[in-house]
Design a protein around this motif. Structure first.
Motif, PDB file in Angstrom:
ATOM      1  N   GLY A  65       1.062  -1.055  -0.303  1.00  0.00           N
ATOM      2  CA  GLY A  65      -0.203  -0.039   0.104  1.00  0.00           C
ATOM      3  C   GLY A  65       0.670   0.984  -0.174  1.00  0.00           C
ATOM      4  N   PRO A  66       0.148   2.278  -0.279  1.00  0.00           N
ATOM      5  CA  PRO A  66       1.306   3.041  -0.206  1.00  0.00           C
ATOM      6  C   PRO A  66       1.593   4.041   1.544  1.00  0.00           C
ATOM      7  CG  PRO A  66      -1.329   3.842  -0.587  1.00  0.00           C
ATOM      8  CD  PRO A  66      -1.455   2.727  -0.711  1.00  0.00           C
ATOM      9  N   ARG A  67       2.066   4.765   1.456  1.00  0.00           N
ATOM     10  CA  ARG A  67       2.861   5.505   2.712  1.00  0.00           C
ATOM     11  C   ARG A  67       2.089   5.915   3.038  1.00  0.00           C
ATOM     12  NH1 ARG A  67       4.284   0.424   3.885  1.00  0.00           N
ATOM     13  NH2 ARG A  67       2.716   0.430   2.771  1.00  0.00           N
ATOM     14  N   HIS A  68       2.145   6.277   4.812  1.00  0.00           N
ATOM     15  CA  HIS A  68       1.727   7.510   5.338  1.00  0.00           C
ATOM     16  C   HIS A  68       2.880   8.539   5.325  1.00  0.00           C
ATOM     17  CE1 HIS A  68       2.063   5.013   9.320  1.00  0.00           C
ATOM     18  NE2 HIS A  68       0.873   4.493   8.473  1.00  0.00           N
ATOM     19  N   ILE A  69       1.801   9.058   6.202  1.00  0.00           N
ATOM     20  CA  ILE A  69       3.189   9.985   7.039  1.00  0.00           C
ATOM     21  C   ILE A  69       3.756   9.462   8.302  1.00  0.00           C
ATOM     22  CG2 ILE A  69       2.689  11.764   5.650  1.00  0.00           C
ATOM     23  CD1 ILE A  69       1.571  13.423   8.515  1.00  0.00           C
ATOM     24  N   ASP A 119       6.672   8.607  -4.783  1.00  0.00           N
ATOM     25  CA  ASP A 119       6.485   9.305  -3.372  1.00  0.00           C
ATOM     26  C   ASP A 119       7.827   9.756  -2.460  1.00  0.00           C
ATOM     27  OD1 ASP A 119       3.408   9.549  -3.851  1.00  0.00           O
ATOM     28  OD2 ASP A 119       3.341   7.843  -2.333  1.00  0.00           O
ATOM     29  N   LEU A 120       8.345   9.008  -2.472  1.00  0.00           N
ATOM     30  CA  LEU A 120       9.441   8.726  -2.050  1.00  0.00           C
ATOM     31  C   LEU A 120      10.712   9.908  -2.908  1.00  0.00           C
ATOM     32  CD1 LEU A 120      10.595   5.567  -0.344  1.00  0.00           C
ATOM     33  CD2 LEU A 120       9.587   7.634   0.401  1.00  0.00           C
ATOM     34  N   GLN A 121      10.525   9.932  -4.123  1.00  0.00           N
ATOM     35  CA  GLN A 121      11.060  10.977  -4.580  1.00  0.00           C
ATOM     36  C   GLN A 121      10.756  12.362  -4.196  1.00  0.00           C
ATOM     37  OE1 GLN A 121      10.109  12.343  -8.417  1.00  0.00           O
ATOM     38  NE2 GLN A 121      11.600  13.529  -8.562  1.00  0.00           N
ATOM     39  N   VAL A 162      -0.408  15.235   1.225  1.00  0.00           N
ATOM     40  CA  VAL A 162       0.137  16.097   1.436  1.00  0.00           C
ATOM     41  C   VAL A 162       1.000  16.662   0.535  1.00  0.00           C
ATOM     42  CG1 VAL A 162       1.675  16.946   3.969  1.00  0.00           C
ATOM     43  CG2 VAL A 162       0.466  15.079   3.632  1.00  0.00           C
ATOM     44  N   LEU A 163       2.138  16.358   0.249  1.00  0.00           N
ATOM     45  CA  LEU A 163       2.438  16.366  -1.436  1.00  0.00           C
ATOM     46  C   LEU A 163       2.087  17.335  -2.599  1.00  0.00           C
ATOM     47  CD1 LEU A 163       5.286  13.413  -1.465  1.00  0.00           C
ATOM     48  CD2 LEU A 163       5.821  15.634  -0.035  1.00  0.00           C
ATOM     49  N   GLU A 164       1.223  16.863  -2.442  1.00  0.00           N
ATOM     50  CA  GLU A 164      -0.307  17.228  -4.067  1.00  0.00           C
ATOM     51  C   GLU A 164      -0.832  18.128  -2.839  1.00  0.00           C
ATOM     52  OE1 GLU A 164      -2.902  14.520  -4.995  1.00  0.00           O
ATOM     53  OE2 GLU A 164      -0.883  13.746  -6.173  1.00  0.00           O
ATOM     54  N   ARG A 165      -0.612  18.559  -1.818  1.00  0.00           N
ATOM     55  CA  ARG A 165      -1.323  20.360  -1.054  1.00  0.00           C
ATOM     56  C   ARG A 165      -0.646  21.128  -0.440  1.00  0.00           C
ATOM     57  NH1 ARG A 165      -5.905  16.302   0.140  1.00  0.00           N
ATOM     58  NH2 ARG A 165      -5.204  16.277   1.918  1.00  0.00           N
ATOM     59  N   ASP A 183       8.795  20.245   1.312  1.00  0.00           N
ATOM     60  CA  ASP A 183       9.591  21.039   2.241  1.00  0.00           C
ATOM     61  C   ASP A 183       8.648  21.336   3.663  1.00  0.00           C
ATOM     62  OD1 ASP A 183      11.782  20.872   0.924  1.00  0.00           O
ATOM     63  OD2 ASP A 183      12.234  22.616   0.879  1.00  0.00           O
ATOM     64  N   ALA A 184       7.534  21.897   3.140  1.00  0.00           N
ATOM     65  CA  ALA A 184       6.427  21.603   4.825  1.00  0.00           C
ATOM     66  C   ALA A 184       6.204  20.546   5.581  1.00  0.00           C
ATOM     67  CB  ALA A 184       4.760  22.347   4.273  1.00  0.00           C
ATOM     68  N   LEU A 185       5.367  19.781   4.286  1.00  0.00           N
ATOM     69  CA  LEU A 185       6.172  17.748   5.829  1.00  0.00           C
ATOM     70  C   LEU A 185       7.690  17.863   5.937  1.00  0.00           C
ATOM     71  CD1 LEU A 185       4.488  15.058   6.521  1.00  0.00           C
ATOM     72  CD2 LEU A 185       4.975  14.022   3.990  1.00  0.00           C
ATOM     73  N   ARG A 186       8.194  18.057   5.023  1.00  0.00           N
ATOM     74  CA  ARG A 186       9.793  17.354   5.984  1.00  0.00           C
ATOM     75  C   ARG A 186       9.670  18.393   7.303  1.00  0.00           C
ATOM     76  NH1 ARG A 186      13.955  14.924   1.951  1.00  0.00           N
ATOM     77  NH2 ARG A 186      15.397  16.194   3.335  1.00  0.00           N
ATOM     78  N   TYR A 187       9.372  19.457   7.391  1.00  0.00           N
ATOM     79  CA  TYR A 187      10.005  20.391   8.480  1.00  0.00           C
ATOM     80  C   TYR A 187       9.779  19.958   9.554  1.00  0.00           C
ATOM     81  CZ  TYR A 187      10.779  25.235  11.045  1.00  0.00           C
ATOM     82  OH  TYR A 187      10.611  26.030  11.947  1.00  0.00           O
ATOM     83  N   PHE A 188       8.193  20.036   8.834  1.00  0.00           N
ATOM     84  CA  PHE A 188       7.467  19.789  10.349  1.00  0.00           C
ATOM     85  C   PHE A 188       7.785  18.069  11.096  1.00  0.00           C
ATOM     86  CE2 PHE A 188       3.786  16.919  12.781  1.00  0.00           C
ATOM     87  CZ  PHE A 188       3.661  18.561  13.774  1.00  0.00           C
ATOM     88  N   LEU A 189       7.743  17.784  10.218  1.00  0.00           N
ATOM     89  CA  LEU A 189       8.570  15.880  10.865  1.00  0.00           C
ATOM     90  C   LEU A 189       9.825  15.988  11.808  1.00  0.00           C
ATOM     91  CD1 LEU A 189       7.316  13.645   7.771  1.00  0.00           C
ATOM     92  CD2 LEU A 189       6.471  13.903   9.828  1.00  0.00           C
TER      93      LEU A 189
END
Length: 587
Positions: free
Chosen positions: A15-19, A81-83, A352-355, A359-365
């Motif tokens: 399945g696809p990976r979640h955050i 997704d990972l790329q 998350v990437l699409e919306r 970098d917004a996700l990378r920053y939060f994580l």
């Protein structure tokens, strides 16, 4: 320069990976790898999709497709997704390659030849309705040790003890809830008790590990038993020994070998088939394994045990390095609930990437991820950190600095005469490379990012105090803006491992040319040994900026800047929560 292996946990291709997944294995490994390259180390970052085992077999049957078709579908989704997230793998491959089969079988044969794989008759679980073997991880019940109702047939996540499915109280199939029937079957077991002293001695030499990881790993030695490394299953790597027809390698035996097989595949694709040995056979090389805490057992016990057993009398691969460190993160929850794809408690990476962009996700994580304790992801906190920190602190500094330089000079001005305030800020910015680098070497990502962002906060404060827009002396105004631009350039280098996509844009804003934080790419390749074609993630990361302050060049043209980050409306929170509720109702 040191050879550094960045060994990243293999996402399962069902399945696809979640955050929650990428908070443990994805972003921390990429931050470390990008930093290490900038610091001058020769990094080999490898992983791939884990594609064997019962879960894929069961899901494929439910969907009416072959296991290979299911793995192919999700392998491609995960690769994309990972790329998209910017994970800079030297090679992201898969466990269904002929290369991986050969490497896994070679290690299995050597460990068996060395006497550490021993046959044992055991009780195997059978599904009464299908007659098919039920792997231990597909049986759950009450733990006989701690009483936790939800223990699996191989271990209890509550107390951490290794279990046998037949020992569970009230065992039941996770597939259909029926009570399994136990019958005798023969398997090859990894003789962990024979390796316990070596394992314990090795773990005692591990310094600098996260305390929770080392404590958990040492506690595993309190109840060491032989562990089955073969399975009665149709989907997997065949056992490469005579008399064991129909048996397959345990998915976790072959999955951890993927770090080695991916390194070998990478080397073969470069045209230097032995290049992988620089990371695996040189005692001076370092290796870091990134994952979530549910996988500590396999990386701090099973994989080191396999390596020790292999190294007792090594085969063609020679003596292989044990991990320098197992870097495990805790769990990320979502709005107070545990991530669960089956229960639709999930936020997929792709969405998350699409919306909101990578970098917004990378920053939060990075700043709020589950580094040493479980952490909760909430949309309100995601929006707040994006707006207050990425937009309000870092993006604001870049834009105000570039805007003032463009309006007043059109190009980077020189620093004519430095005052104490200028020297103090420049010195502090320069010193941040040592501080942030040391924190990243210790995998203290949160503190490292906080220190880097502190550089931006200091520069914003400096601009407010110096107020170059009020300065009538043009030389002094230029000096202040030069100092601010130098700190922006420094901070961009400090943040590049965390925010590679925006680092490119900041680099261009300051008049830079060429790639600054190289991105991974997807390539379609043929199997090296005749299997089916597949996509890989790879890249050319040789043009990394150095991990040091580099003087900016006066006279470099500065164009009118555009915003680096996008401010999110407060309504995003309600919209995302509504999406979660809508999906939950539909399932």
């Amino acid at each position: 320069m040191t050879n550094v292996l960045s060994a990243v946990a293999w996402p399962y291709a069902n399945g696809p990976r979640h955050i929650g997944h990428v908070s443990g294995f994805g972003v921390p490994s990429d931050v470390f790898s990008r930093y290490s390259r900038m610091a001058g180390h020769d990094v080999l970052m490898v992983s791939g999709t884990d594609e064997h085992g019962t879960p894929i077999l069961v899901q494929a049957e439910q969907e009416g497709v072959s296991p290979q078709e299911l793995a192919d579908r999700y392998n491609r989704i995960i690769v994309e997704d990972l790329q998209g997230l910017g994970l800079s793998y030297d090679l992201f491959t898969r466990t269904t390659t002929r290369n991986h089969y050969a490497v896994a079988q070679e290690l299995f044969k050597v460990v068996h030849r060395n006497g550490y794989l021993v046959p044992r008759t055991t009780q195997g679980a059978i599904s009464p309705s299908t007659g098919r073997t039920l792997p231990d991880r597909y049986i759950e019940g009450t733990c006989p040790i701690c009483g936790y109702d939800g223990a699996r047939g191989d271990q209890c996540d509550n107390c951490g003890n290794q279990l046998d499915a037949i020992d569970l109280r009230n065992p039941r199939s996770r597939i259909n809830g029926e009570t399994p029937v136990f019958v005798e079957t023969e398997h090859l077991f990894l003789d962990l008790p024979a390796l316990a002293d070596q394992l314990g001695g090795w773990l005692q030499t591990r310094s600098g590990w996260r305390p929770n990881v080392l404590k958990f790993a040492l506690n595993l030695l309190d109840d060491v038993r032989p562990r089955a490394m073969t399975r009665d299953i149709d989907w997997g790597i065949p056992v490469p020994l005579p008399g064991w027809d129909g048996k397959r390698l345990y998915v976790w035996f072959d999955a951890v070998i993927g770090y080695l097989s991916a390194s070998i595949e990478w080397a073969r694709r470069t045209g230097d088939p032995d290049a992988w040995r620089r990371w695996w056979c040189d005692p001076a090389a370092e290796s870091y394994y990134f994952m979530g805490k549910e996988n500590i057992t396999f990386h701090a016990q099973i994989w080191p045990a396999e390596l020790l057993a292999h190294n007792a009398a090594p085969g063609a691969y020679g003596v292989l390095n044990l991990p320098t460190e197992v870097v495990s993160s805790e769990f990320l929850t979502q709005e107070g609930r545990k991530f669960s794809s089956s229960r639709s408690v999930v936020i997929y990476v792709r969405d998350v990437l699409e919306r909101y962009g990578p970098d917004a996700l990378r920053y939060f994580l990075s700043v709020a991820g589950p580094e040493t304790q479980d952490t909760d992801f909430t949309w309100s906190e995601f929006v707040r950190r994006n707006n207050d920190e990425l937009v309000g602190t870092w993006g604001n500094l870049v834009n105000r600095t570039a805007s003032m330089i463009n309006r007043n000079f059109g190009a980077l001005p020189p620093a004519v005469s430095l005052l104490d305030a200028d020297r103090d800020l420049l010195a502090k910015s320069n010193q941040a490379f040592g501080a942030v680098g040391e924190l990243l070497r210790q995998h203290r990502v949160k503190q490292a990012l906080g220190t880097a962002m502190g550089n931006a906060a200091d520069a914003n404060q400096y601009l407010s105090q110096q107020a170059p827009w009020k300065e009538t002396d043009l030389a002094r105004r230029g000096t202040v803006l030069h100092v601010a631009a130098q700190v922006v350039a420094d901070t961009n280098r400090l943040l590049a491992p965390f925010l590679p996509h925006s680092a490119e844009r900041v680099h261009q804003t300051l008049g830079g040319v060429g790639a600054f934080a190289p991105s991974p790419e997807i390539r379609e390749v043929d199997d090296l040994d005749g299997g089916s074609p597949y996509p890989i993630i790879t890249g050319d990361y040789g043009t990394q900026p150095s991990w040091a302050s580099v003087p900016i060049v006066p006279g470099t043209p500065i164009a009118p800047p555009t915003p680096i980050f996008t401010k999110l409306a407060p309504s995003v929170v309600d919209e995302e929560l509504a999406r979660l509720q809508s999906v939950a109702k539909d399932t």
